[in-house]
Design a protein around this motif. Sequence first.
Motif, PDB file in Angstrom:
ATOM      1  N   TRP A  62       0.833  -1.209   0.000  1.00  0.00           N
ATOM      2  CA  TRP A  62       0.000   0.000   0.000  1.00  0.00           C
ATOM      3  C   TRP A  62       0.871   1.263   0.000  1.00  0.00           C
ATOM      4  O   TRP A  62       0.592   2.209  -0.728  1.00  0.00           O
ATOM      5  CB  TRP A  62      -0.922  -0.016   1.214  1.00  0.00           C
ATOM      6  N   ARG A  66       0.301   3.946  -2.981  1.00  0.00           N
ATOM      7  CA  ARG A  66      -0.705   4.957  -2.622  1.00  0.00           C
ATOM      8  C   ARG A  66      -0.494   6.299  -3.326  1.00  0.00           C
ATOM      9  O   ARG A  66      -1.439   7.062  -3.501  1.00  0.00           O
ATOM     10  CB  ARG A  66      -0.762   5.171  -1.116  1.00  0.00           C
ATOM     11  N   TYR A  71      -2.569   4.549 -11.319  1.00  0.00           N
ATOM     12  CA  TYR A  71      -2.109   3.351 -10.603  1.00  0.00           C
ATOM     13  C   TYR A  71      -1.286   2.464 -11.541  1.00  0.00           C
ATOM     14  O   TYR A  71      -1.712   2.163 -12.659  1.00  0.00           O
ATOM     15  CB  TYR A  71      -3.340   2.590 -10.092  1.00  0.00           C
ATOM     16  N   ALA A 191      -5.503   1.219  -4.921  1.00  0.00           N
ATOM     17  CA  ALA A 191      -4.467   1.375  -3.893  1.00  0.00           C
ATOM     18  C   ALA A 191      -5.041   1.088  -2.502  1.00  0.00           C
ATOM     19  O   ALA A 191      -4.455   0.339  -1.715  1.00  0.00           O
ATOM     20  CB  ALA A 191      -3.898   2.794  -3.940  1.00  0.00           C
ATOM     21  N   GLY A 192      -6.222   1.642  -2.228  1.00  0.00           N
ATOM     22  CA  GLY A 192      -6.838   1.445  -0.914  1.00  0.00           C
ATOM     23  C   GLY A 192      -7.200   0.000  -0.634  1.00  0.00           C
ATOM     24  O   GLY A 192      -7.260  -0.421   0.530  1.00  0.00           O
ATOM     25  N   ALA A 195      -4.731  -1.710   1.555  1.00  0.00           N
ATOM     26  CA  ALA A 195      -4.849  -1.366   2.980  1.00  0.00           C
ATOM     27  C   ALA A 195      -6.019  -2.096   3.612  1.00  0.00           C
ATOM     28  O   ALA A 195      -5.916  -2.635   4.727  1.00  0.00           O
ATOM     29  CB  ALA A 195      -5.026   0.146   3.136  1.00  0.00           C
TER      30      ALA A 195
END
Lengths: 222, 99
Positions: A62, A66, A71, A191-192, A195
């Motif tokens: 991540w 991020r 991306y 990206a999230g 996490a």
Amino acid sequence: MNRTRKTTEAGTAGEGGGLNPREAATLFEQTRLQARRQFEPAPPWLLVTRAAMVLATCGAVWLSVRGQHPYQGPTAAVLPVVFAFVAVNLGATLVVAKRATSGVSGRSRLRRAEIIVLAVAWVAVFVVMGVLAGAGVSRPIVYGLYPTTVPFIVVGLAWAAIMASRANWRSCGTGLAVAVVGAAGAFAGPAGAWAVAGLGLFVVLVGNAAAVAWRQRSTGPR
Amino acid sequence: MTDDALDPLIHVPARLRIVATLAALEEGDTLSFTRLQDMIGLTPGNLIIHLRKLEDADYLSSEKTGNGAASRTTVALTSYGRAALDAYTHALRDLLDGL
């Protein structure tokens, strides 16, 4: 069959070797706890270690993705971390499970058909990922959302279904929780999603470790 | 309540450890003789004697498969054996509560 008569005859005087009720209770508890620990294929320490590792691995990925706009996917520097996690996790799981289930056979072991279902689920999600990449689907989907959501949803649901068929509701709940983590990641963006996967699996694994530890210490039947 | 309330077949250190170990298995599972011996730490001869007493009382079942060096013996508590262990632990708890 006269079971009472046989039982009485089998116990001979003096065999107790001076075992008083308190000593018997202590011996019973110690033996039961030790046996439960030795038979557990996924002991709490392994689950907590795995939780820390998955959090560190997904967290590292991540951190590397991020700031990417657009991306691009995990950087080359972080990929060895992911591969090392997969290798260590798989190796430790196999070694501990093999030791725990050595000499044990019967209903708790996965049947061949169940192993095949899980293997097919794992292989299928990555075959589809390759197909998507080959078909020109965007990187954020193929290397972002897909690997952090679809495997968890598909394999989590497959595991939950297998465990439900065995009426193993704790493991069924674990499978469903993993699927929910995957589904939640789909709303967090490429990206999230890393996490969400790290935090979600950390919570699921630590919760599972607590459940196993509680079950090992419980006085009731397993 | 006195110690007489405790099942004499289970109230022996070696057999108490055997039934406690087998009770830790999931219901429907069996354990190999060699793994049980490793966990209990008895000699094979001693273990066989205790297992035979438990089997004679229908507390456990055993099954032998294969021949010669490839033979394998597995043991498991029967439902009757689990019930006997439950009764034993209840009696033990009652005795300790009374002390």
